[in-house]
Design a protein around this motif. Structure first.
Motif, short mmCIF file in Angstrom:
data_model
loop_
_atom_site.label_atom_id
_atom_site.label_comp_id
_atom_site.label_asym_id
_atom_site.label_seq_id
_atom_site.Cartn_x
_atom_site.Cartn_y
_atom_site.Cartn_z
N ASP A 1 10.61 21.96 -24.84
CA ASP A 1 9.61 22.26 -25.42
C ASP A 1 9.49 22.87 -26.91
OD1 ASP A 1 6.54 23.40 -24.55
OD2 ASP A 1 7.66 24.86 -25.50
N PRO A 2 8.59 22.19 -27.69
CA PRO A 2 8.69 22.71 -29.17
C PRO A 2 8.75 24.17 -29.37
CG PRO A 2 7.00 21.05 -28.79
CD PRO A 2 7.49 21.34 -27.71
N PHE A 3 7.88 24.96 -28.63
CA PHE A 3 7.69 26.59 -28.65
C PHE A 3 9.12 27.12 -28.37
CE2 PHE A 3 6.60 30.71 -27.07
CZ PHE A 3 6.24 31.16 -28.33
N ARG A 4 9.60 26.63 -27.27
CA ARG A 4 10.89 27.41 -26.85
C ARG A 4 12.01 26.97 -27.69
NH1 ARG A 4 9.35 24.89 -21.03
NH2 ARG A 4 7.89 26.60 -20.47
N TYR B 1 10.95 31.29 -20.35
CA TYR B 1 11.87 30.44 -20.87
C TYR B 1 12.19 30.72 -22.44
CZ TYR B 1 11.63 27.99 -16.33
OH TYR B 1 11.64 27.77 -15.18
N ALA B 2 11.07 30.74 -23.13
CA ALA B 2 10.90 30.87 -24.39
C ALA B 2 11.84 32.34 -24.87
CB ALA B 2 9.66 30.93 -25.32
N ASP C 1 6.44 33.35 -22.68
CA ASP C 1 6.81 32.67 -21.72
C ASP C 1 7.98 32.72 -21.31
OD1 ASP C 1 7.34 29.92 -20.37
OD2 ASP C 1 8.30 29.42 -22.29
N ILE D 1 13.04 21.46 -19.89
CA ILE D 1 12.31 22.81 -20.06
C ILE D 1 12.34 23.18 -21.23
CG2 ILE D 1 12.05 25.10 -19.25
CD1 ILE D 1 12.90 24.10 -16.30
#
Lengths: 170, 361, 518
Positions: free
Chosen positions: C14-17, C56-57, C54, C11
């Motif tokens: 992810d690049p954004f996170r 998680y981010a 998001d 999870i």
């Protein structure tokens, strides 16, 4: 090392403990009027502090002029050098508290940013004889930093009496 | 721990294309900035509510003003509240986010607080219920009726007595003889102490109850006493919408005593429970701002609560309750105005006698 | 559990996170370096941006801030003797003397290495202990918490060095200072003189800045020269610091675990952790003569603990929804925005999220350390620049940092007042750490004593854990006196040390000394 190596520090130490003694007694005294839940802690802590101060003053009185273990260099805090413990050393340091007070006064009138622009070069040039260009560069850099911190970290700076009368970024 | 005072301002609700879509006549809030004072530190429930509103309200008020939320913390909310009460222009450009308990403090006239609810009008509010439970292991009894009969020391954790007033008044309705233990930092701390068995009786917000006390009940170490519940427009107790299966205080009382509760404690309970729980988060504006400001704010809120984007964002934050707008706000205001003076005095006396709290009026 | 562990990592990958995690680390380093600002400030800063992000981010970003601050706040502590945030006060005691000896790079790299290992141990401990954390947290009731405050106060003896009475007076003065403002168990505002500014009491950040930062800035300006009094010593570079930490690996492990455990106990607050660890390492070291003068162990121990504690404070935060520190209170608020209810159910229903938090903690620690290590070499050079170029900058930033506490002029007045007191205490050689410890523990001691009494009358003193901690306190005080007697002789002769001396040499010297005495 004898105790009188630092006579000013010794006298100040006695004065400081006396001041704390007065503070502790005042705390215990002033707490008498509080509600029960707020009273006991200050009363007992104040009395304990006052008792400790008396013990310390007695210790200072007894050990006057004698070399004692407790007058050896302090290992629990940053050490102070001998030339700072002279009268001149004290005055030199106190003069910088004066400078700091001046910084506050400027801030009170002109706000923090403009105060910095005035204070930093003044301190560097008048007190340290720093080159003009370097001083101006440091002041300019600081103003940039203050503005950036306000913008990016949403910090706020103290406002002066002239707030709203000066152009951005002051 | 001392609340660490810190102020963070967040710019929310951007101006959009107001400049291009200028309406024919100038709106009151055209090109303006509304500042919402939050007298609490960032991250709490009331702060989150205030920020949610700040994020969305600007998009719906005619003229699309920028809305900025600003935490003005200090002195347990006094600093921000008093600034709003005394030191801002009454032009509708400054609003305040209050918690239910701040409202109650203002209602009772707590010493040092200058906020006067009679001079304010609610803009939008969010409710929050509470549930009281007791520890079955420490008390050794399995029902609330038995607890009332038993002679165990019923310890109740006290944070700020005014902040727990609905649960304290509820105990008065039952005439519970409890031992108050002051000094807890917040409801979360009292919950841990309750779980540990230090405290026998404990009241939590319904969402916190559902997430963190219900597991203890499933495990067999705790039991529900009653939900505080809400009072409807006719003055009758109704169940908590976030905990529809839990009996309210009135129901439990009827089951134990065979009649509806009555008397001063019950009357006070009806006022206090509703005020605190219906206004868990409230945005207030000064009543004497221009009528255009009142209209624009109400129009903005009415549009905001219908916006699907807002509804989605609000879902998490309101934790199972519906936002209060329009006529619901009028009812809150009316209930406040109608509260009898002797009830205010009764609650003040309760807090003064049991907890030495001082009041200004 | 294993699949949740893998899921959590997937999870997070992810690049954004990852970008948000990195952004959090960058913000954490910035607010950590700036004196007076800490994790709380950093988290408050990003809070408005979390709405709609998001989840998680957003969580990765917040954890990134929390993890990076205790690494980065070492910079001002070591380089200038200025507490970078409330968690790195004890680092000053030995880190700053090292910088003055020209070994700033060594102290920094040792500290970052200790922070890295501590942070990773914190993450592993969070994973391993979370199933058992509940009994640990529940074991500490009000009486036990009261005894922990006493344990903290009994550290004052060992932290007072050769001035025990002055140290204890300082601690009592700290307790008194901590009484200002609202009383913990009664609706009373004490010693506020009608000033709203005083209603919340004094701020720990301003007190620490005043006691340590202002005197240092003033004295350095008065003395002239640069922070480092000697040129960089042979091999005094950053590899040596890494080696120092690796050589003291058991110390790092011990203090990391200690940090996790103290962090996991809610109700103590995290600002006492570094002092407890500093007192602990001084107490348990054979040779104590170099503490306060630049013993690398005095840097390693608190720095390992202040990173690992984040793993600890997350336990009560996630399990009980009670914040383990003031920054965690904000983290809880953020979880609310994402609709996450912390509590035992979280471990059952959303273990993936728990592992996202743990992975974020571990990765952020690595990121933070790498960035800080990269920065340490150029930044350490600042200690060789004439101080008057640095002084106005530092003074400006310290004032700015102090002002963020309540944004009231009272902040500036308090800073100057405490600065004067701190300077005076430094001059008269009255140890300052006890005052800080007394201040931190004041409200806690009063609160938990009253609560214990109200809950159990005086029966609470017979609780087994209370007796255990009480015995520990007595042992600490007696052990402190005994050790002081033993090392008194060696301390007197080891007056001038030349900075390049190795601990091993000191130890050998002490043994020889003892032999000579007997």
């Amino acid at each position: 090392m004898t105790q009188d190596a630092y006579p000013i520090a010794r006298r100040l130490r006695t004065a400081f403990v006396v001041a704390l003694l007065i503070l502790f007694i005042a705390v215990a005294w002033a707490a008498q009027d509080f509600r029960l839940g707020a009273r006991l802690f200050p009363v007992y802590i104040g009395m304990a502090g006052a008792a400790l101060c008396v013990i310390e003053l007695l210790r200072q009185l007894i050990t006057r002029g004698r070399q004692k273990l407790s007058d050896e260099p302090n290992t629990a805090d940053l050490s102070v050098e001998a030339d700072e413990q002279t009268a001149a050393g004290y005055l030199r340091a106190l003069s910088f508290f004066g400078w700091m007070l001046g910084y506050y006064a400027l801030t009170f009138v002109f706000g923090f940013t403009l105060a910095t622009v005035i204070f930093v070069p003044s301190l560097l040039i008048l007190r340290f004889r720093a080159p003009f260009l370097a001083s101006a560069a440091i002041a300019g850099g600081l103003v940039l930093l203050i503005v950036a911190l306000q913008y990016f970290l949403m910090l706020r700076v103290p406002r002066g009496l002239t707030h709203g009368m000066l152009p951005w970024p002051f | 721990m001392k609340p660490n005072t810190l102020i963070a301002a967040g710019v929310a609700g951007m101006v959009g294309f107001a400049a291009f879509a200028a309406p024919a006549q100038a709106d009151y809030y055209e090109g303006q900035t509304i500042r919402i004072i939050i007298p609490f530190s960032a991250g709490g429930g009331t702060d989150t509510f205030g920020r949610l509103i700040a994020q969305h309200l600007g998009n719906h008020i005619p003229g699309n003003p920028t809305v900025v939320a600003e935490n003005v913390t200090g002195a347990g909310g006094l600093l921000g509240s008093n600034e709003f009460a005394e030191r801002v222009e009454k032009d509708g450009m400054t609003l305040i986010t209050a918690s239910g308990h701040l409202n109650l403090r203002a209602f009772l006239g707590l010493e040092g607080l200058r906020l006067n609810l009679e001079e304010l009008t609610p803009v939008v509010a969010g409710p929050m219920g509470h549930v009281t439970a007791f520890n079955t292991q420490t008390s050794g009894v399995s029902t609330f009726a038995e607890l009332l009969e038993s002679d165990v020391r019923i310890t109740k954790g006290i944070t700020d007595p005014v902040g727990l007033v609905e649960s304290i008044v509820a105990l008065e309705v039952f005439g519970v003889d409890y031992r108050a233990v002051p000094g807890y930092g917040g409801r979360g701390d009292t919950r841990v102490a309750f779980e540990r068995g230090e405290l026998v009786i404990n009241s939590q917000s319904t969402p916190a109850f559902n997430a963190r006390v219900q597991p203890l009940i499933d495990e067999g170490t705790a039991e529900v006493a009653y939900a505080i519940g809400f009072i409807d427009a006719d003055g009758n107790p109704v169940r908590d919408p976030a905990a529809p299966d839990l009996p309210t205080l009135a129901e439990v009382y009827q089951e134990i005593h065979g009649e509806m509760p009555s008397g001063e404690a019950w009357e006070a309970y009806k006022v206090v429970a509703n005020l605190v729980q219906n206004t868990r988060g409230t945005i207030w504006v000064h009543s004497d701002v221009p009528q255009e400001a009142h209209d624009a704010l109400r129009q903005g809120v009415d549009a905001m609560v219908l916006d699907p984007e807002f509804i989605e964002a609000a879902g998490n934050i309101l934790e199972g309750y519906d936002i209060i707008s329009g006529s619901g706000l009028d009812q809150i205001k009316a209930e406040l105005d109608a509260a009898p003076a002797e009830i205010v005095t009764w609650v003040q006396d309760l807090l003064t006698n049991n907890f030495e709290v001082s009041f200004d009026r | 559990m294993i699949d949740a562990l893998v899921n959590g990592l997937v999870i997070l990958m992810d690049p954004f996170r990852m970008l948000m995690l990195f952004a959090g680390v960058a913000i954490g380093i910035t607010v950590g370096i700036l004196p007076g600002l800490g994790g709380l400030m950093g988290m408050a800063l990003v809070l408005p941006f979390l709405f709609g992000m998001d989840s998680y981010a957003g969580i990765a970003m917040l954890i990134g801030i929390a993890a990076a601050v205790p690494s980065a706040d070492t910079f001002p502590s070591v380089l200038m003797g200025i507490p970078g945030s409330s968690g790195s006060q004890a680092t000053i005691m030995d880190g700053y003397p090292l910088a003055r000896k020209g070994q700033a790079a060594r102290a920094l790299s040792a500290s970052f290495m200790a922070s890295l290992i501590g942070g990773l141990i914190g993450a592993v401990a969070l994973t391993a202990l979370i199933p058992f954390a509940r009994p640990l947290v529940l074991a500490f009731g009000s009486p036990e918490l009261f005894m922990l405050t006493i344990l903290g106060l009994s550290m004052v003896g060992v932290l007072s060095g050769s001035r025990p009475i002055l140290g204890i007076i300082g601690a009592v003065a700290g307790l008194t200072l901590g009484m200002v403002g609202g009383a913990p168990v009664a609706p009373e505002y004490r010693f506020v003189f009608g000033e709203l500014y005083l209603y919340d009491g004094f701020s720990l950040v301003i007190l620490a800045l005043g006691l340590f930062a202002i005197p240092e800035i003033i004295d350095l300006m008065a003395k002239g020269g640069s922070i480092a009094q000697r040129g960089p010593g042979l091999g005094g570079g950053w590899m040596e610091g890494v080696r120092d930490t690796l050589r003291n690996k058991w110390l790092v492990v011990r203090h990391s675990l200690f940090g996790v455990i103290i962090g996991a106990i809610p109700g103590m607050g995290s600002s006492i952790i570094d002092w407890l660890n500093y007192g602990y390492v001084v107490q348990t070291s054979k040779d104590r003569s170099q503490f306060g003068k630049g013993d690398i162990r005095g840097v390693i121990a608190p720095e390992a603990a202040n990173n690992s504690r984040e793993g600890g404070v997350l336990m009560p935060t996630l399990l009980f929804g009670v914040p383990g520190s003031s920054a965690m209170a904000l983290f809880l608020g953020a979880l609310l925005i994402f609709g996450i209810q912390p509590g035992p159910a979280l471990l059952r229903d959303d273990l993936d999220l728990v592992f996202v938090i743990i992975w974020s903690l571990a990765i952020a620690n690595v990121m933070g350390t790498v960035i800080c290590l990269a920065l340490s070499r150029p930044i350490a050079r600042l200690t060789f620049v004439p101080f008057y170029f640095i002084a106005p900058v530092v003074l400006c930033i310290v004032i700015l940092g102090a002002f963020q506490e309540t944004r009231h002029w009272g902040d500036l007045v308090a800073l100057l007042g405490f600065g004067l007191v701190g300077w005076l205490m430094k001059r008269i050689e009255m140890p300052r750490p006890p005052l800080l410890i007394g201040f931190i523990l004041s409200g806690l001691a009063e609160r938990y004593l009253w609560m214990s009494y109200n809950l159990y009358d005086w029966d609470w003193v017979y609780r087994p854990l209370v007796i255990t901690i009480g015995a520990l306190c007595i042992g600490l005080v007696i052990g402190g006196i005994w050790l002081k007697r033993r090392s008194a002789g060696s301390a007197a002769t080891a007056s001038d040390n030349d900075g390049q001396e190795r601990l091993a040499d000191n130890r050998a010297g002490e043994e020889a000394q003892k032999g000579a005495q007997s």
